[in-house]
Design a protein around this motif. Structure first.
Motif, short mmCIF file in Angstrom:
data_model
loop_
_atom_site.label_atom_id
_atom_site.label_comp_id
_atom_site.label_asym_id
_atom_site.label_seq_id
_atom_site.Cartn_x
_atom_site.Cartn_y
_atom_site.Cartn_z
N ILE A 1 -0.31 -27.95 24.42
CA ILE A 1 -0.57 -26.23 25.15
C ILE A 1 -1.12 -25.59 26.47
N ARG A 2 -1.44 -26.22 26.74
CA ARG A 2 -1.68 -25.11 28.30
C ARG A 2 -0.40 -25.64 29.50
N ALA A 3 0.02 -27.23 28.64
CA ALA A 3 1.04 -27.05 30.08
C ALA A 3 2.51 -26.47 29.02
N ALA A 4 2.51 -25.81 28.37
CA ALA A 4 3.83 -25.30 27.79
C ALA A 4 4.01 -24.04 27.79
N THR A 5 2.76 -23.53 27.84
CA THR A 5 2.31 -22.17 27.71
C THR A 5 1.70 -21.14 29.23
N ASN A 6 2.05 -22.65 29.78
CA ASN A 6 2.00 -21.61 31.32
C ASN A 6 2.60 -20.02 31.25
N ALA A 7 1.33 -19.18 31.50
CA ALA A 7 2.01 -17.83 32.11
C ALA A 7 3.28 -17.35 33.14
N TRP B 1 3.84 -18.09 22.61
CA TRP B 1 2.72 -19.28 22.00
C TRP B 1 2.84 -19.12 20.32
N ALA B 2 4.24 -18.73 19.73
CA ALA B 2 3.66 -18.90 18.89
C ALA B 2 4.28 -19.89 18.11
N GLY B 3 5.81 -20.60 19.09
CA GLY B 3 6.31 -22.03 18.86
C GLY B 3 5.64 -23.38 19.36
N VAL B 4 4.87 -22.98 20.54
CA VAL B 4 4.42 -23.91 21.32
C VAL B 4 3.43 -24.47 19.93
N ARG C 1 -15.54 -22.49 7.52
CA ARG C 1 -17.03 -23.13 8.69
C ARG C 1 -17.16 -24.58 8.51
N PRO C 2 -17.43 -25.34 8.48
CA PRO C 2 -17.44 -25.88 10.03
C PRO C 2 -15.70 -25.75 10.21
N ALA C 3 -15.51 -24.78 11.38
CA ALA C 3 -14.61 -24.30 11.93
C ALA C 3 -14.09 -25.37 13.23
N GLY C 4 -12.87 -25.48 12.81
CA GLY C 4 -11.96 -26.57 14.04
C GLY C 4 -11.21 -26.10 14.71
N MET C 5 -10.26 -27.76 14.80
CA MET C 5 -9.28 -26.95 15.55
C MET C 5 -7.57 -25.57 14.88
N ALA C 6 -7.75 -26.20 13.67
CA ALA C 6 -6.65 -25.21 12.95
C ALA C 6 -7.39 -24.21 12.82
N GLU C 7 -8.91 -24.30 12.75
CA GLU C 7 -9.01 -22.30 12.98
C GLU C 7 -8.66 -21.76 14.51
N LEU C 8 -9.08 -22.62 15.68
CA LEU C 8 -8.87 -22.56 16.46
C LEU C 8 -7.24 -22.15 16.82
N LEU C 9 -6.29 -23.09 16.49
CA LEU C 9 -4.74 -22.47 16.66
C LEU C 9 -4.68 -21.41 15.92
N SER C 10 -5.00 -21.14 14.85
CA SER C 10 -4.80 -20.02 13.38
C SER C 10 -4.99 -18.25 14.82
N GLY C 11 -6.13 -18.05 15.55
CA GLY C 11 -6.61 -16.94 16.12
C GLY C 11 -5.30 -17.11 16.83
N ILE C 12 -5.09 -17.94 17.50
CA ILE C 12 -4.65 -18.02 18.91
C ILE C 12 -2.60 -18.19 18.67
N TYR C 13 -2.35 -18.06 17.25
CA TYR C 13 -1.10 -18.13 16.34
C TYR C 13 -1.29 -16.40 16.27
N ALA C 14 -1.96 -16.03 15.71
CA ALA C 14 -1.65 -14.52 15.34
C ALA C 14 -1.39 -13.73 16.47
N ILE C 15 -1.89 -13.80 18.00
CA ILE C 15 -1.46 -13.67 18.49
C ILE C 15 0.12 -13.26 19.52
#
Length: 153
Positions: A40-46, A70-73, A95-109
């Motif tokens: 994700i970091r590599a693909a979304t280099n701003a 970011w959405a497509g990535v 809870r417990p939150a993990g990868m799906a929750e992290l990605l969902s939060g970022i995906y919203a933007i």
């Protein structure tokens, strides 16, 4: 109601839940999760050259496109890891939150960026303040761009 403000608040809530779980030791990323985050970091280099948001000297198309990418990535990342992206507006993360929750939060933007792309074509740019807040969420100190610094695994 799905407004930008509600989306941003939900994004921070879901992101924070996942980071708290990781920092409290309840979520330790596995090898796949660490590799997906590196991808994700590599693909979304701003490609902002070290400038801090807001990127007002860039065109609307570049600014919105940078957010929308970011959405497509994140959709690809979720598919690769078998995680399901969830809507964050008006809902708290499980809870417990993990990868799906992290990605969902970022995906919203990122998804907001896709909506702005359509709006830009049809009726003009979104409010400058909203773009600036999305840029600040994704890039710069303490942002998603610094995500790796929040994990101790």
């Amino acid at each position: 109601m799905d407004t930008f403000t509600a989306r941003m608040e939900g994004a921070w809530e879901w992101w924070s839940a996942a980071i708290e779980e990781a920092q409290d030791g309840h979520w330790v990323r596995d090898t796949v999760e660490r590799q997906v985050m590196a991808d994700i970091r590599a693909a979304t280099n701003a490609l902002h050259g070290g400038r801090l948001a807001p990127f007002t000297e860039d065109s609307w198309h570049v600014r919105i496109g940078r957010i929308a990418n970011w959405a497509g990535v994140l959709r690809l990342a979720a598919r690769a890891g078998g995680w399901e992206l969830q809507p964050v507006v008006g809902r708290g993360p499980k809870r417990p939150a993990g990868m799906a929750e992290l990605l969902s939060g970022i995906y919203a933007i990122g998804e907001q960026g896709e909506m702005w792309q359509k709006q830009l074509r049809e009726s003009g740019p979104p409010p400058e303040g909203e773009i600036a807040r999305a840029e600040g969420f994704l890039t710069g100190p303490g942002s998603i761009e610094d995500l790796e610094l929040f994990f101790y695994d």
